[in-house]
Design an enzyme around this catalytic site. Structure first.
Site, PDB file in Angstrom:
ATOM      1  N   ASN A   1       0.840  -1.213   0.000  1.00 13.42           N
ATOM      2  CA  ASN A   1       0.000   0.000   0.000  1.00 13.42           C
ATOM      3  C   ASN A   1       0.871   1.258   0.000  1.00 13.42           C
ATOM      4  OD1 ASN A   1      -3.004  -0.404   0.121  1.00 13.42           O
ATOM      5  ND2 ASN A   1      -2.376  -1.881   1.679  1.00 13.42           N
TER       6      ASN A   1
ATOM      7  N   HIS B   1      -8.076  -0.894   6.245  1.00  8.48           N
ATOM      8  CA  HIS B   1      -8.310  -2.136   6.982  1.00  8.48           C
ATOM      9  C   HIS B   1      -8.941  -3.160   6.035  1.00  8.48           C
ATOM     10  CE1 HIS B   1      -8.964  -4.610  10.507  1.00  8.48           C
ATOM     11  NE2 HIS B   1     -10.160  -4.884  10.036  1.00  8.48           N
TER      12      HIS B   1
HETATM   13  C1  GRF Z   1      -3.161  -4.845   4.156  1.00  6.56           C
HETATM   14  O1  GRF Z   1      -4.132  -5.822   3.918  1.00  6.56           O
HETATM   15  C2  GRF Z   1      -3.691  -3.822   5.126  1.00  6.56           C
HETATM   16  O2  GRF Z   1      -5.035  -3.533   4.969  1.00  6.56           O
HETATM   17  C3  GRF Z   1      -3.469  -4.560   6.428  1.00  6.56           C
HETATM   18  O3  GRF Z   1      -2.226  -5.188   6.277  1.00  6.56           O
HETATM   19  C4  GRF Z   1      -1.965  -5.433   4.907  1.00  6.56           C
HETATM   20  C5  GRF Z   1      -0.689  -4.715   4.622  1.00  6.56           C
HETATM   21  O4  GRF Z   1      -0.236  -4.896   3.355  1.00  6.56           O
HETATM   22  N1  GRF Z   1      -3.602  -3.681   7.550  1.00  6.56           N
HETATM   23  P1  GRF Z   1       0.982  -4.008   2.787  1.00  6.56           P
HETATM   24  O5  GRF Z   1       2.061  -3.939   3.874  1.00  6.56           O
HETATM   25  O6  GRF Z   1       0.456  -2.673   2.425  1.00  6.56           O
HETATM   26  O7  GRF Z   1       1.461  -4.807   1.612  1.00  6.56           O
END
Ligand code: GRF
Length: 193
Positions: free
Chosen positions: A21, A113
């Site tokens: 993300n 989330h």
């Molecule tokens: C994502 O699914 C986010 O919503 C959750 O943890 C995961 C993190 O993924 N809180 P990244 O580190 O962004 O790849």
């Protein structure tokens, strides 16, 4: 609420994991009309694979393991004050920020989330959704308040759970949607009109 002046908001991203993300938000920030400018990344995990990416792309980052939470938060508050941070995006950040920290940046902290909040707050969202035979799950971007995963919802995306899905396949499907949803949420709260 985050007031928009038309100038890109100085944004700090907090991570703990792979940072997909985070990478996506950094890419989004580089688009001409993006409402954010990623100023700094804070990782609670020095082993995060995202660190290599940050080094390669010359993006400022700092590591705080949050073992001494109050001390680390105090240092972070000072850093963010100096940088005149306007927005904090939690992106796979696995530490719980104190009420004091959240108050200090009231209405300026966002989180993503992997569930359709208010359902499945906390951890193991995919396991629980599948176990409960939900037909849909999804992801939510919300403002952060002092209660876990409970702040005002900005935007959500539904994802269908197929019979064949396991937590792993579901998490991949949802993560793909997260990458679309976070920029959309930022546009929604920061657009001028
Ligand atoms: C994502 O699914 C986010 O919503 C959750 O943890 C995961 C993190 O993924 N809180 P990244 O580190 O962004 O790849």
């Amino acid at each position: 609420m985050v007031k928009s002046t038309g100038i890109k908001k100085r944004t700090v991203i907090f991570i703990s994991g792979n940072g997909s993300n985070m990478k996506n938000l950094i890419k989004f920030s580089k688009i001409k009309n993006s409402p954010i400018k990623v100023d700094l990344v804070i990782s609670s995990n020095k082993k995060s694979s995202a660190i290599q990416y940050l080094k390669k792309n010359k993006i400022n980052f700092k590591i705080f393991n949050f073992r001494q939470k109050n001390k680390d938060e105090r240092k972070i508050i000072n850093i963010l004050k100096k940088r005149k941070t306007q927005l904090i995006c939690l992106a796979g950040f696995m530490k719980i920020l104190s009420g004091n920290f959240i108050k200090r940046f009231k209405g300026k902290i966002l989180n993503i989330h992997p569930s359709l909040l208010p359902k499945y707050k906390g951890l193991k969202t995919h396991e629980r959704a599948i176990h409960n035979k939900e037909k849909f799950s999804g992801c939510t971007v919300h403002f952060v308040n002092s209660k876990l995963d409970s702040g005002k919802i900005i935007i959500q995306k539904k994802v269908k759970i197929n019979k064949k899905d396991d937590p792993n396949t579901l998490s991949k499907k949802i993560l793909k949607q997260e990458h679309l949803l976070y920029p959309k949420a930022l546009k929604k709260i920061l657009s001028k009109t």
